[in-house]
Design a protein around this motif. Structure first.
Motif, PDB file in Angstrom:
ATOM      1  N   TRP A 128      -3.219  -0.633  -8.366  1.00 38.31           N
ATOM      2  CA  TRP A 128      -4.667  -0.665  -8.188  1.00 38.31           C
ATOM      3  C   TRP A 128      -5.126   0.459  -7.264  1.00 38.31           C
ATOM      4  CZ3 TRP A 128      -8.000  -4.288 -10.324  1.00 38.31           C
ATOM      5  CH2 TRP A 128      -7.392  -5.369 -10.962  1.00 38.31           C
ATOM      6  N   ALA A 129      -6.334   0.889  -7.453  1.00 37.47           N
ATOM      7  CA  ALA A 129      -7.000   1.744  -6.474  1.00 37.47           C
ATOM      8  C   ALA A 129      -7.557   0.816  -5.402  1.00 37.47           C
ATOM      9  CB  ALA A 129      -8.124   2.543  -7.120  1.00 37.47           C
ATOM     10  N   PRO A 130      -7.177   1.002  -4.143  1.00 40.28           N
ATOM     11  CA  PRO A 130      -7.716   0.125  -3.095  1.00 40.28           C
ATOM     12  C   PRO A 130      -9.247   0.188  -3.082  1.00 40.28           C
ATOM     13  CG  PRO A 130      -5.936   1.461  -2.236  1.00 40.28           C
ATOM     14  CD  PRO A 130      -6.253   1.986  -3.609  1.00 40.28           C
TER      15      PRO A 130
ATOM     16  N   GLN B 133       0.865  -1.182   0.000  1.00 41.69           N
ATOM     17  CA  GLN B 133       0.000   0.000   0.000  1.00 41.69           C
ATOM     18  C   GLN B 133       0.900   1.229   0.000  1.00 41.69           C
ATOM     19  OE1 GLN B 133      -3.507  -0.588   0.636  1.00 41.69           O
ATOM     20  NE2 GLN B 133      -4.022   1.504   0.199  1.00 41.69           N
ATOM     21  N   VAL B 134       0.630   2.185  -0.899  1.00 42.63           N
ATOM     22  CA  VAL B 134       1.410   3.426  -0.955  1.00 42.63           C
ATOM     23  C   VAL B 134       0.451   4.609  -1.029  1.00 42.63           C
ATOM     24  CG1 VAL B 134       3.385   2.325  -2.088  1.00 42.63           C
ATOM     25  CG2 VAL B 134       1.655   3.442  -3.462  1.00 42.63           C
ATOM     26  N   ARG B 135       0.974   5.784  -0.700  1.00 41.99           N
ATOM     27  CA  ARG B 135       0.189   7.013  -0.765  1.00 41.99           C
ATOM     28  C   ARG B 135       0.854   7.941  -1.766  1.00 41.99           C
ATOM     29  NH1 ARG B 135      -3.635   9.928   2.951  1.00 41.99           N
ATOM     30  NH2 ARG B 135      -4.132   7.772   3.312  1.00 41.99           N
ATOM     31  N   LEU B 136       0.057   8.494  -2.667  1.00 44.72           N
ATOM     32  CA  LEU B 136       0.569   9.471  -3.621  1.00 44.72           C
ATOM     33  C   LEU B 136       0.655  10.830  -2.949  1.00 44.72           C
ATOM     34  CD1 LEU B 136      -0.583   7.144  -5.439  1.00 44.72           C
ATOM     35  CD2 LEU B 136      -0.974   8.890  -7.151  1.00 44.72           C
ATOM     36  N   ASP B 137       1.674  11.601  -3.320  1.00 45.86           N
ATOM     37  CA  ASP B 137       1.772  12.960  -2.790  1.00 45.86           C
ATOM     38  C   ASP B 137       0.957  13.906  -3.682  1.00 45.86           C
ATOM     39  OD1 ASP B 137       3.352  13.615  -5.029  1.00 45.86           O
ATOM     40  OD2 ASP B 137       5.219  13.692  -3.889  1.00 45.86           O
ATOM     41  N   ALA B 138       1.011  15.189  -3.400  1.00 43.29           N
ATOM     42  CA  ALA B 138       0.205  16.184  -4.115  1.00 43.29           C
ATOM     43  C   ALA B 138       0.572  16.282  -5.602  1.00 43.29           C
ATOM     44  CB  ALA B 138       0.357  17.550  -3.458  1.00 43.29           C
ATOM     45  N   LYS B 139       1.767  15.820  -5.970  1.00 50.17           N
ATOM     46  CA  LYS B 139       2.207  15.868  -7.370  1.00 50.17           C
ATOM     47  C   LYS B 139       2.047  14.522  -8.078  1.00 50.17           C
ATOM     48  CE  LYS B 139       5.543  19.525  -6.549  1.00 50.17           C
ATOM     49  NZ  LYS B 139       6.952  19.913  -6.612  1.00 50.17           N
ATOM     50  N   ASN B 140       1.291  13.608  -7.480  1.00 49.97           N
ATOM     51  CA  ASN B 140       1.045  12.258  -8.027  1.00 49.97           C
ATOM     52  C   ASN B 140       2.296  11.392  -8.080  1.00 49.97           C
ATOM     53  OD1 ASN B 140      -1.641  12.870  -8.342  1.00 49.97           O
ATOM     54  ND2 ASN B 140      -1.395  13.498 -10.472  1.00 49.97           N
TER      55      ASN B 140
ATOM     56  N   GLY C  63      -9.202   5.166 -11.465  1.00 48.71           N
ATOM     57  CA  GLY C  63      -9.836   5.585 -10.224  1.00 48.71           C
ATOM     58  C   GLY C  63      -8.916   5.728  -9.036  1.00 48.71           C
ATOM     59  N   ILE C  64      -7.624   5.920  -9.272  1.00 51.79           N
ATOM     60  CA  ILE C  64      -6.693   6.114  -8.158  1.00 51.79           C
ATOM     61  C   ILE C  64      -6.729   7.583  -7.753  1.00 51.79           C
ATOM     62  CG2 ILE C  64      -4.275   6.079  -7.429  1.00 51.79           C
ATOM     63  CD1 ILE C  64      -3.908   3.649  -9.295  1.00 51.79           C
ATOM     64  N   LYS C  65      -6.960   7.821  -6.480  1.00 50.43           N
ATOM     65  CA  LYS C  65      -7.014   9.188  -5.948  1.00 50.43           C
ATOM     66  C   LYS C  65      -5.745   9.487  -5.151  1.00 50.43           C
ATOM     67  CE  LYS C  65     -11.271   9.834  -7.347  1.00 50.43           C
ATOM     68  NZ  LYS C  65     -11.349  10.021  -8.747  1.00 50.43           N
ATOM     69  N   GLN C  66      -5.661   8.965  -3.949  1.00 50.82           N
ATOM     70  CA  GLN C  66      -4.529   9.272  -3.085  1.00 50.82           C
ATOM     71  C   GLN C  66      -3.767   8.020  -2.667  1.00 50.82           C
ATOM     72  OE1 GLN C  66      -5.503  11.317   0.548  1.00 50.82           O
ATOM     73  NE2 GLN C  66      -3.552  12.389   0.525  1.00 50.82           N
TER      74      GLN C  66
ATOM     75  N   PHE D 213       0.325  -1.426  -4.899  1.00 54.46           N
ATOM     76  CA  PHE D 213       1.290  -1.966  -5.854  1.00 54.46           C
ATOM     77  C   PHE D 213       1.307  -3.481  -5.681  1.00 54.46           C
ATOM     78  CE2 PHE D 213       2.362   2.313  -6.230  1.00 54.46           C
ATOM     79  CZ  PHE D 213       3.405   2.536  -7.127  1.00 54.46           C
ATOM     80  N   VAL D 214       1.106  -4.214  -6.770  1.00 57.81           N
ATOM     81  CA  VAL D 214       1.035  -5.676  -6.728  1.00 57.81           C
ATOM     82  C   VAL D 214       2.077  -6.240  -7.681  1.00 57.81           C
ATOM     83  CG1 VAL D 214      -0.424  -7.698  -7.126  1.00 57.81           C
ATOM     84  CG2 VAL D 214      -1.441  -5.594  -6.214  1.00 57.81           C
TER      85      VAL D 214
END
Length: 151
Positions: A122-124, A8-15, A105-108, A112-113
Motif C-alpha cells: 500500500w501507499a501509506p 513500513q519500507v522505503r523504496l530506493d531510487a531504482k524502485n 500511488g506509491i512514491k517512496q 507491506f501487509v
C-alpha cells in the motif's frame, strides 16, 4: 505459510524495496524464488503472490472460463497481462515496476501487509486521500468481528 503483520519500507531510487525479514524467511522456508505482483482486483494496492499461490489463483479462474465468451477472454487477458513475475535479489530486495507503483500511488514509502497467503503493498495514507477505508478502526473491527462470528 502465513504472511502476517505490517511493515513500513522505503523504496530506493531504482524502485527496490527490502522484503520484510519475516516475509523473506517464509519465502526461503518454502523454497519460493519467484513472485508474481499485480494490482489488486478491488483495492488500490498491489498484491504479491508466491508463484505457486498465483498458479492456484489462475487455475480457479481458468476452470470457470468459457473460451468461447469474448468478454471472459478479455477479463482473463487483463488478469494475466497486468501481472509481473519478480525475483528477490541477493540482498532480499524486490524490484517493483514503475507502472505498478504509479497505478496505486506509491512514491517512496510503502506499507507491506501480510494477508496470510499473499502480501499487499500500500501507499501509506492513500486510503485517507481517496476516501476509501481499507483498514478499520479498532472499534469497527471489534463490532464487525463480533457480528461476523455470531451470525
Amino acid at each position: 505459510m502465513s504472511f502476517i503483520g505490517q511493515f513500513q519500507v522505503r523504496l530506493d531510487a531504482k524502485n527496490r524495496a527490502f522484503m520484510p525479514a519475516g516475509f523473506r524467511r517464509i519465502l526461503q522456508q518454502s523454497d519460493c524464488q519467484t513472485l508474481v505482483v499485480r494490482k489488486d482486483y478491488f483495492e488500490n494496492c498491489l498484491v504479491v503472490y508466491p508463484a505457486y499461490q498465483w498458479q492456484e489463483e489462475i487455475a480457479k479462474v481458468r476452470a470457470r472460463l468459457n473460451r468461447f465468451d469474448g468478454n471472459q477472454q478479455m477479463v482473463y487477458r487483463k488478469l494475466v497481462s497486468e501481472a509481473q513475475e519478480l525475483q528477490l535479489d541477493g540482498n532480499g530486495r524486490l524490484l517493483i515496476p514503475q507502472l505498478l507503483l504509479d497505478k496505486v500511488g506509491i512514491k517512496q514509502d510503502a506499507l507491506f501487509v501480510g494477508m496470510e497467503q499473499t502480501i499487499e503493498i500500500w501507499a501509506p495514507g492513500i486510503a485517507a486521500a481517496d476516501g476509501q477505508q481499507p483498514f478499520m478502526s479498532d472499534n469497527d473491527f471489534a463490532d464487525n468481528l463480533r457480528r461476523f462470528m455470531t451470525e
